[in-house]
Design a protein around this motif. Structure first.
Motif, PDB file in Angstrom:
ATOM      1  N   SER A   8       3.560   3.924  -1.812  1.00  0.00           N
ATOM      2  CA  SER A   8       2.216   4.041  -1.251  1.00  0.00           C
ATOM      3  C   SER A   8       2.405   4.171   0.249  1.00  0.00           C
ATOM      4  O   SER A   8       2.955   3.282   0.889  1.00  0.00           O
ATOM      5  CB  SER A   8       1.401   2.800  -1.562  1.00  0.00           C
ATOM      6  OG  SER A   8       1.331   2.651  -2.966  1.00  0.00           O
ATOM      7  N   VAL A   9       1.967   5.278   0.782  1.00  0.00           N
ATOM      8  CA  VAL A   9       2.198   5.542   2.199  1.00  0.00           C
ATOM      9  C   VAL A   9       0.878   5.489   2.949  1.00  0.00           C
ATOM     10  O   VAL A   9      -0.120   6.078   2.519  1.00  0.00           O
ATOM     11  CB  VAL A   9       2.858   6.923   2.408  1.00  0.00           C
ATOM     12  CG1 VAL A   9       3.303   7.093   3.860  1.00  0.00           C
ATOM     13  CG2 VAL A   9       4.033   7.104   1.466  1.00  0.00           C
ATOM     14  N   PHE A  10       0.898   4.756   4.060  1.00  0.00           N
ATOM     15  CA  PHE A  10      -0.291   4.625   4.895  1.00  0.00           C
ATOM     16  C   PHE A  10      -0.456   5.904   5.718  1.00  0.00           C
ATOM     17  O   PHE A  10       0.441   6.314   6.439  1.00  0.00           O
ATOM     18  CB  PHE A  10      -0.108   3.427   5.822  1.00  0.00           C
ATOM     19  CG  PHE A  10      -1.303   3.098   6.655  1.00  0.00           C
ATOM     20  CD1 PHE A  10      -2.369   2.406   6.108  1.00  0.00           C
ATOM     21  CD2 PHE A  10      -1.362   3.473   7.987  1.00  0.00           C
ATOM     22  CE1 PHE A  10      -3.472   2.082   6.870  1.00  0.00           C
ATOM     23  CE2 PHE A  10      -2.469   3.153   8.761  1.00  0.00           C
ATOM     24  CZ  PHE A  10      -3.531   2.453   8.204  1.00  0.00           C
ATOM     25  N   GLU A  12      -2.880   7.734   8.460  1.00  0.00           N
ATOM     26  CA  GLU A  12      -4.044   7.624   9.334  1.00  0.00           C
ATOM     27  C   GLU A  12      -4.932   8.831   9.202  1.00  0.00           C
ATOM     28  O   GLU A  12      -4.469   9.924   8.884  1.00  0.00           O
ATOM     29  CB  GLU A  12      -3.590   7.548  10.783  1.00  0.00           C
ATOM     30  CG  GLU A  12      -3.270   6.177  11.194  1.00  0.00           C
ATOM     31  CD  GLU A  12      -2.141   6.257  12.164  1.00  0.00           C
ATOM     32  OE1 GLU A  12      -2.418   6.334  13.346  1.00  0.00           O
ATOM     33  OE2 GLU A  12      -0.989   6.297  11.692  1.00  0.00           O
ATOM     34  N   ALA A  38      -6.079   7.732  -1.976  1.00  0.00           N
ATOM     35  CA  ALA A  38      -7.243   6.856  -1.843  1.00  0.00           C
ATOM     36  C   ALA A  38      -7.656   6.923  -0.387  1.00  0.00           C
ATOM     37  O   ALA A  38      -6.798   6.825   0.492  1.00  0.00           O
ATOM     38  CB  ALA A  38      -6.857   5.436  -2.226  1.00  0.00           C
ATOM     39  N   ASP A  39      -8.905   7.096  -0.109  1.00  0.00           N
ATOM     40  CA  ASP A  39      -9.287   7.238   1.300  1.00  0.00           C
ATOM     41  C   ASP A  39     -10.486   6.388   1.674  1.00  0.00           C
ATOM     42  O   ASP A  39     -11.351   6.091   0.875  1.00  0.00           O
ATOM     43  CB  ASP A  39      -9.570   8.696   1.631  1.00  0.00           C
ATOM     44  CG  ASP A  39     -10.837   9.184   0.968  1.00  0.00           C
ATOM     45  OD1 ASP A  39     -10.923   9.069  -0.260  1.00  0.00           O
ATOM     46  OD2 ASP A  39     -11.742   9.648   1.682  1.00  0.00           O
ATOM     47  N   PHE A  43      -8.606   5.449   7.131  1.00  0.00           N
ATOM     48  CA  PHE A  43      -7.235   5.738   6.741  1.00  0.00           C
ATOM     49  C   PHE A  43      -7.186   6.120   5.273  1.00  0.00           C
ATOM     50  O   PHE A  43      -8.174   5.967   4.545  1.00  0.00           O
ATOM     51  CB  PHE A  43      -6.325   4.526   6.984  1.00  0.00           C
ATOM     52  CG  PHE A  43      -6.727   3.307   6.216  1.00  0.00           C
ATOM     53  CD1 PHE A  43      -6.270   3.098   4.917  1.00  0.00           C
ATOM     54  CD2 PHE A  43      -7.575   2.371   6.780  1.00  0.00           C
ATOM     55  CE1 PHE A  43      -6.656   1.982   4.205  1.00  0.00           C
ATOM     56  CE2 PHE A  43      -7.965   1.243   6.067  1.00  0.00           C
ATOM     57  CZ  PHE A  43      -7.507   1.049   4.774  1.00  0.00           C
ATOM     58  N   GLY A  44      -6.044   6.614   4.858  1.00  0.00           N
ATOM     59  CA  GLY A  44      -5.849   6.911   3.449  1.00  0.00           C
ATOM     60  C   GLY A  44      -4.553   6.274   2.988  1.00  0.00           C
ATOM     61  O   GLY A  44      -3.682   5.933   3.789  1.00  0.00           O
ATOM     62  N   ILE A  45      -4.444   6.080   1.685  1.00  0.00           N
ATOM     63  CA  ILE A  45      -3.169   5.643   1.126  1.00  0.00           C
ATOM     64  C   ILE A  45      -2.758   6.713   0.120  1.00  0.00           C
ATOM     65  O   ILE A  45      -3.482   6.985  -0.834  1.00  0.00           O
ATOM     66  CB  ILE A  45      -3.293   4.274   0.424  1.00  0.00           C
ATOM     67  CG1 ILE A  45      -3.684   3.192   1.442  1.00  0.00           C
ATOM     68  CG2 ILE A  45      -1.967   3.914  -0.245  1.00  0.00           C
ATOM     69  CD1 ILE A  45      -3.938   1.836   0.806  1.00  0.00           C
ATOM     70  N   ARG A  47      -0.414   7.724  -2.733  1.00  0.00           N
ATOM     71  CA  ARG A  47       0.512   7.114  -3.698  1.00  0.00           C
ATOM     72  C   ARG A  47       1.281   8.247  -4.358  1.00  0.00           C
ATOM     73  O   ARG A  47       0.677   9.206  -4.853  1.00  0.00           O
ATOM     74  CB  ARG A  47      -0.267   6.316  -4.735  1.00  0.00           C
ATOM     75  CG  ARG A  47      -1.141   5.244  -4.075  1.00  0.00           C
ATOM     76  CD  ARG A  47      -1.771   4.338  -5.108  1.00  0.00           C
ATOM     77  NE  ARG A  47      -2.525   3.283  -4.428  1.00  0.00           N
ATOM     78  CZ  ARG A  47      -3.858   3.208  -4.452  1.00  0.00           C
ATOM     79  NH1 ARG A  47      -4.575   4.091  -5.116  1.00  0.00           N
ATOM     80  NH2 ARG A  47      -4.460   2.233  -3.818  1.00  0.00           N
TER      81      ARG A  47
ATOM     82  N   PHE B 381       0.976  -4.236   5.602  1.00  0.00           N
ATOM     83  CA  PHE B 381       0.415  -3.114   4.861  1.00  0.00           C
ATOM     84  C   PHE B 381       0.387  -3.460   3.373  1.00  0.00           C
ATOM     85  O   PHE B 381       1.299  -4.078   2.843  1.00  0.00           O
ATOM     86  CB  PHE B 381       1.270  -1.873   5.105  1.00  0.00           C
ATOM     87  CG  PHE B 381       0.893  -0.704   4.225  1.00  0.00           C
ATOM     88  CD1 PHE B 381      -0.372  -0.143   4.306  1.00  0.00           C
ATOM     89  CD2 PHE B 381       1.790  -0.183   3.312  1.00  0.00           C
ATOM     90  CE1 PHE B 381      -0.728   0.924   3.495  1.00  0.00           C
ATOM     91  CE2 PHE B 381       1.447   0.889   2.495  1.00  0.00           C
ATOM     92  CZ  PHE B 381       0.182   1.441   2.593  1.00  0.00           C
ATOM     93  N   ASP B 383      -0.603  -1.861  -0.596  1.00  0.00           N
ATOM     94  CA  ASP B 383      -0.856  -0.712  -1.435  1.00  0.00           C
ATOM     95  C   ASP B 383      -2.316  -0.690  -1.885  1.00  0.00           C
ATOM     96  O   ASP B 383      -2.850   0.332  -2.262  1.00  0.00           O
ATOM     97  CB  ASP B 383       0.109  -0.855  -2.619  1.00  0.00           C
ATOM     98  CG  ASP B 383      -0.220   0.035  -3.770  1.00  0.00           C
ATOM     99  OD1 ASP B 383      -0.302  -0.474  -4.881  1.00  0.00           O
ATOM    100  OD2 ASP B 383      -0.390   1.236  -3.532  1.00  0.00           O
ATOM    101  N   MET B 385      -6.159  -0.896  -1.338  1.00  0.00           N
ATOM    102  CA  MET B 385      -7.202  -0.641  -0.360  1.00  0.00           C
ATOM    103  C   MET B 385      -7.992  -1.895  -0.018  1.00  0.00           C
ATOM    104  O   MET B 385      -8.266  -2.199   1.112  1.00  0.00           O
ATOM    105  CB  MET B 385      -8.134   0.392  -1.000  1.00  0.00           C
ATOM    106  CG  MET B 385      -8.937   1.145  -0.042  1.00  0.00           C
ATOM    107  SD  MET B 385      -7.925   2.197   0.890  1.00  0.00           S
ATOM    108  CE  MET B 385      -7.847   3.670   0.295  1.00  0.00           C
ATOM    109  N   SER B 413      -1.324   2.291  11.803  1.00  0.00           N
ATOM    110  CA  SER B 413       0.101   2.124  11.516  1.00  0.00           C
ATOM    111  C   SER B 413       0.900   1.770  12.763  1.00  0.00           C
ATOM    112  O   SER B 413       0.466   1.993  13.887  1.00  0.00           O
ATOM    113  CB  SER B 413       0.703   3.330  10.811  1.00  0.00           C
ATOM    114  OG  SER B 413       0.178   4.501  11.230  1.00  0.00           O
TER     115      SER B 413
END
Lengths: 144, 435
Positions: A8-10, A12, A38-39, A43-45, A47, B381, B383, B385, B413
């Motif tokens: 899961s990458v953060f 921006e 997911a937004d 920010f968004g994640i 996956r 951080f 995973d 939300m 970040s």
């Protein structure tokens, strides 16, 4: 008992960040098996499940991306009405909560392979096995 | 190891110091009245003559000087000697308006070096040390000030100036630097970079740091001390008063000793100008008593501060000032509430976040908005939300408890907030654009 490694990458909320990330992965010759974004407003994640998890992790770390490696369950959901419902009912029976889920791009006719992140992995795997619901192994997911 | 640079002055009994200050003040007032028409006019308007000032007890009779006065007098209106007698200038950054230019004779430079030498000695510096000066060199006073002090003490001085952080660390390692002088935000950045390079405090020889020129908190001190493996000392000064070295910290780290033989401090009520008793919080005012080129009498610093004359374990008798609680120009009034960036920083560090943040104030539909972006680290951080949103909410609520107003917190970040090599930009007030 088998779980899949997901990153899961953060990301921006800045123009080009997603493209930058996916290009980085592509240039390393890594294939995205599936993804889900997911937004929120800020920010968004992203996956992702990839064919080379170790290399991907090293790549993300080296390039300073904020990420978390999480384990998720892959389920071979029968591609017919009630397929997903059966899986969710099974989880519900043992009070396992679904955090999020998304699907693989399907390659096997009659099957909708699905990624599920739950709050109690052990209980989820046990009930799925008991109900004879097939699990997608890590190898299958990475498609080695 | 020498404990003091000037033991006779730094441990002088109060009565002797008062006598010395009075003698110097009388001379300074005469010098200013004679050579600075701008201040002479202020004194005449108030009906004060140099003869009325016989000791420090008469200080309150003198008119105040404000930054606005210095801007009015730009560039040479406050100069008290012929320009040909000066050897250097420094200048404020001019970020809050017109620049102020300060002038120095050789005598003024020597006294400034002396003040910085006392600061370095108080931080444990001796002629055996290697002192890395990573303050900017140029019009800004930081670089030249600490450079002068360091050479006076006899340290091997590395005039690095700010920037090029990897090179800073390389010199620090190759030449075994033991003392680092820079802004606290740059020290934090050097610490971060050191760790990014895969190094630890064991890979460097630093033992002390002298950090100033911007407000910083105790929490930030602990962060820097841990990341560089040093003891971090505060130093205070302003361009108008010559530069860093007006006050410096000793090993007790509970406030800065003011070099009272050169500067007389007062605390006043910023509204009424009334002098407040020792221990009160108010605006810090300085009177120089040994300056030739750019003497300032009762200069209002706009720093909110507190003075204490308790006994210090270091043996110095010089009065102590606390870390400025905020600068009246840093203070934001948001929805009618006074807010200092340092208050927000304190909460962030208490809650385990990095001191890298950006405050944005705006006005939407006639209501002030406060947005705070904070960097989270990989451990923070999640995973999920909802976990991140929960962290944002809980941080917002901690800040609300401190300030009384509700901010919107944005977790971003690591390293996404621009780092500073000089004074950090922490606040963007967009309301000014609309006015």
């Amino acid at each position: 008992m088998d779980t899949i490694k997901q990153f899961s990458v953060f990301v921006e909320n800045k123009q080009g960040r997603m493209a930058e990330l996916t290009r980085l992965i592509a240039d390393a010759g890594i294939d995205l098996r599936t993804l889900s974004l997911a937004d929120t407003r800020d920010f968004g994640i992203l996956r992702i499940i990839v064919n080379k998890p170790e290399e991907t992790e090293a790549l993300l770390k080296q390039n300073g991306w904020t990420y978390k490696a999480t384990s998720v369950i892959g389920v071979k959901v029968p591609d017919c009405p009630g397929g997903v419902a059966t899986v969710l009912e099974a989880l519900n029976e043992v009070n396992v909560n679904v955090e999020y889920m998304y699907a693989f791009v399907n390659r096997t006719p009659g099957r909708a392979d699905t990624v599920i992140c739950v709050d109690d992995e052990q209980a989820a795997l046990e009930i799925l096995q008991k109900k004879h619901i097939d699990i997608l192994t890590a190898e299958e997911a990475y498609d080695i | 190891m020498a404990k003091y640079w000037r033991e006779d002055i730094e441990t002088m009994p109060r009565e002797d110091m008062k006598k010395l200050q009075s003698e110097r003040l009388v001379k300074q007032v005469q010098h200013v009245y004679e050579h600075v028409p701008y201040y002479r006019d202020l004194m005449d308007k108030k009906g004060v003559k140099p003869d009325d000032i016989r000791s420090v007890d008469d200080l309150y009779k003198l008119p105040f000087l404000s930054k606005a006065d210095l801007r009015d007098a730009y560039p040479t209106g406050m100069l008290a000697v012929p320009m040909k007698d000066c050897v250097r200038i420094h200048s404020t950054s001019g970020t809050t308006g017109r620049r102020v230019v300060a002038f120095y004779t050789q005598h003024d430079v020597d006294l400034w070096d002396e003040c910085c030498a006392r600061a370095i000695t108080a931080a444990g510096g001796t002629a055996e040390d290697v002192c890395q000066v990573a303050y900017g060199y140029g019009l800004f006073t930081g670089g030249f000030g600490l450079n002068g002090g360091s050479q006076k003490v006899g340290c091997l001085t590395l005039p690095m100036s700010s920037g090029n952080t990897e090179r800073q660390i390389q010199f620090m390692r190759d030449l075994n630097a033991t003392i680092l002088c820079c802004t606290p935000s740059y020290a934090a950045y050097i610490g971060e970079t050191l760790h990014d390079m895969g190094l630890t405090p064991d890979d460097i020889k630093l033992k002390a740091g002298i950090f100033g020129a911007e407000p910083w908190t105790e929490e930030m001190r602990r962060t820097i001390e841990a990341s560089l493996g040093i003891k971090a000392y505060d130093i205070y000064g302003l361009t108008e008063s010559s530069g860093p070295g007006v006050a410096f910290e000793c090993e007790e780290q509970t406030g800065m000793h003011i070099n009272e033989d050169h500067f007389i401090p007062e605390i006043i009520d910023p509204e009424t100008g009334e002098v407040l008793p020792e221990g009160s919080v108010g605006e810090l005012v300085f009177t120089s008593i040994t300056k030739e080129a750019f003497p300032l009498l009762r200069y209002r610093t706009r720093d909110l501060c507190q003075l204490t004359r308790g006994k210090c374990s270091c043996g110095r008798t010089l009065i102590k000032m606390c870390k400025p609680m905020g600068r009246s120009d840093d203070m934001m009034i948001i929805r009618g509430v006074n807010v200092f960036p340092s208050q927000i920083e304190t909460v962030l560090i208490e809650q385990g976040y990095s001191p890298n943040y950006l405050i944005e104030v705006d006005r939407k539909n006639n209501t002030d908005t406060l947005d705070i972006s904070v960097e989270m680290n990989t451990e923070q951080f999640s995973d999920k939300m909802k976990d991140i949103q929960e962290k944002e909410r809980s941080l917002a609520s901690a800040i609300k408890t401190m300030l009384g107003i509700n901010p919107k917190v944005h977790l971003v970040s690591p390293k996404s907030i621009t780092r500073s090599e000089g004074k950090a930009v922490r606040v963007i007030d967009k309301r000014k654009l609309h006015d």
